[in-house]
Scaffold this motif. Structure first.
Motif, PDB file in Angstrom:
ATOM      1  N   UNK B 263      -5.142  -3.317  -4.516  1.00  0.00           N
ATOM      2  CA  UNK B 263      -6.110  -2.805  -3.536  1.00  0.00           C
ATOM      3  C   UNK B 263      -5.830  -3.327  -2.123  1.00  0.00           C
ATOM      4  N   UNK B 266      -5.453  -0.222   0.361  1.00  0.00           N
ATOM      5  CA  UNK B 266      -6.751   0.367   0.732  1.00  0.00           C
ATOM      6  C   UNK B 266      -7.584  -0.564   1.613  1.00  0.00           C
ATOM      7  N   UNK B 267      -7.556  -1.872   1.336  1.00  0.00           N
ATOM      8  CA  UNK B 267      -8.337  -2.800   2.145  1.00  0.00           C
ATOM      9  C   UNK B 267      -7.841  -2.823   3.590  1.00  0.00           C
ATOM     10  N   UNK B 269      -6.278  -0.374   5.121  1.00  0.00           N
ATOM     11  CA  UNK B 269      -6.707   0.899   5.718  1.00  0.00           C
ATOM     12  C   UNK B 269      -8.142   0.823   6.197  1.00  0.00           C
ATOM     13  N   UNK B 270      -8.981   0.228   5.348  1.00  0.00           N
ATOM     14  CA  UNK B 270     -10.394   0.091   5.668  1.00  0.00           C
ATOM     15  C   UNK B 270     -10.562  -0.754   6.917  1.00  0.00           C
TER      16      UNK B 270
END
Lengths: 340, 340
Positions: B263, B266-267, B269-270
């Motif tokens: 993850x 995704x982290x 990107x966030x």
């Protein structure tokens, strides 16, 4: 000890209230008086198997809806569950009142039925916030929109007593929410309040910036109800947005989807930590009694936690300690030079 | 087009500024004038291989430190990089100024060197916020602490022009930050501002609550600089806290540690989505020129994005459109009944 619970006010009807009361009676050694429509509550209690002798029902024919204004409640809803639950405290039949209903209705009921603490100019709602190091109190978060420096000073005194009780600390760190750490930063009201607090006997640590609220710099964060309410709602908005974006990001890649079951438990733990519903509700400080306001969406667990808080505050006589502090401050006010 | 960049003001020295300017020159078809100590900038440019002919250096012997007050800057720092960079705009040598330095110094330089737009009573800083659906503007976020309803109305007009430019929408949805959606909710100033905005020609959608700011209900969110600054800093605090708690939760279980590499992307990107540094800085609206204020911690990418924004706003003549709108409003003010 008996706690009066407004069992009709929540968004999800009486069920979470009854279940929360059942858990509280079992775990916390309290009796709970469920206040609301008798027929409805009897039927729901039967359905949920709420046969515990420590629960009782008190009939209230009216219910306050979420959209009703405080003024309308004071005028037309004096037979509502929140009003009658508050009267039980006034008449000594209960030691505290807990409501997951309309916040304005709780405020106005406490204001009229219990009355303001002698010397207090405005009551304040004190909420709990999760921080990196534990928990902090912020007040006011919505009872008063236009405040003077004097009001903020009183909020600080009330928050201080609540903080002493909640954190079991003799001198909670009290901070003033502002836009810079320097003494000179802030708007007119906070700059004036800064002087009052600096001259007070409180453990005043000065201005705290928005960023520090969640880092745990202060135990008690003081602000007016407009900014407190905006700050609280903004926080919910940010948390909600991050959660949605995180789930979207994770589920948009196959690696993320693969990992999701592995991080589901940590995410749930995190949600619990930042979910203020779990924190036991927000007391209305500055009235002659203990009033705990919960979120309309409160779960049974949140109701139980609010009853626990109500019990602790009633045992600690927090409202009487606040009265003592306010009276002392009025008798010997902070020696502050008049502002230019 | 030439953009003046205060290359000395950032927390990390001139390097991110020079690198951001290099990227901007290459990708955005602009010339960048790096303003600051000539020797330092020449050395850093050599070290970073900044040989692009579209970069030039303008000497400024003084630097403003982060802690210096705007008043001190106006008095003693008229040879500083931010002041001289702003003078380049005044004299037509640059079309806009970008600074990652002391916000107060940027404000005071623009105020004295460029001057307030005719009719504008207070300039305002407009920041970009990530929302669930894209991006929103919030203003003021720190230029003015005590505002009148009239000031808020002007912020709305300025934010509207900026929103039209940024979102390429003819009628951005303008909301007023308050504590309830109903017309009657708010403090004295916001209730008065509500009436002015309702009577204006803006696409005014009414009060927006803190919770809605990040859901994307409004394109432009109007508030005074005290509440805007607190809201912004609170948001950063919540995001920071959630990040830390999430990492702590994930790394406290072996399943979580196992999942972490999956993850991580995704982290990241966030983080990018919620990192306002990536958003291109915040313009100071209401002055006679384009001034973009960036965070002191700005990365090269953030500087490049700020230069992109500066270029776009200069091409769009946003400051002139604001002047036109303000003058029109003064010529035919909103027909609002006097409040009781």
């Amino acid at each position: 000890m008996k706690i009066a619970l407004d069992a009709m006010g929540g968004d999800h009807g009486p069920a979470p209230c009854i279940e929360g009361a059942m858990q509280a009676a079992k775990e916390l050694d309290v009796e709970v008086i469920l206040v609301g429509d008798e027929t409805t509550l009897q039927r729901e209690c039967a359905r949920l198997g709420a046969t515990d002798g420590r629960l009782s029902i008190r009939h209230a024919p009216q219910v306050v809806e979420m959209h009703e204004s405080p003024a309308a409640v004071a005028r037309k809803k004096r037979d509502s569950s929140i009003w009658i639950a508050t009267e039980l405290v006034k008449h000594g039949e209960a030691s505290a009142v807990v409501s997951p209903g309309n916040t304005g209705a709780s405020m106005v009921s406490s204001f009229f039925v219990l009355g303001l603490t002698k010397g207090v100019e405005r009551p304040a709602i004190a909420t709990s916030l999760p921080t990196l190091t534990g928990e902090a109190i912020m007040l006011d978060v919505g009872a008063n929109v236009d405040c003077s420096a004097k009001h903020l000073e009183q909020f600080a005194l009330m928050g201080n007593e609540y903080g002493k009780h909640l954190f079991r600390k003799p001198n909670p760190r009290v901070g003033l929410l502002s836009i810079g750490e320097e003494d000179s930063k802030g708007n007119e009201v906070t700059k004036e309040a800064f002087k009052l607090l600096k001259a007070s006997t409180l453990n005043f640590i000065g201005n705290v910036e928005g960023r520090e609220v969640y880092s745990g710099t202060a135990d008690v964060v003081v602000c007016d109800g407009f900014i407190g309410n905006v700050a609280l709602k903004i926080s919910e908005g940010v948390a909600e947005t991050i959660k949605k974006l995180l789930i979207k990001e994770i589920s948009s890649s196959w690696l993320g989807r693969l990992a999701y079951p592995l991080i589901a438990a940590p995410l749930l733990n995190l949600k619990r930590k930042i979910d203020y519903a779990e924190f036991g509700g927000a007391p209305l400080l500055g009235v002659n009694g203990i009033t705990i306001i919960c979120h309309g969406r409160s779960s049974a667990k949140a109701i139980k936690n609010a009853i626990r808080r109500a019990k602790g505050m009633a045992e600690g006589r927090v409202h009487e300690l606040i009265q003592r502090d306010i009276e002392e401050t009025i008798a010997s006010p902070s020696p502050v030079e008049p502002s230019a």
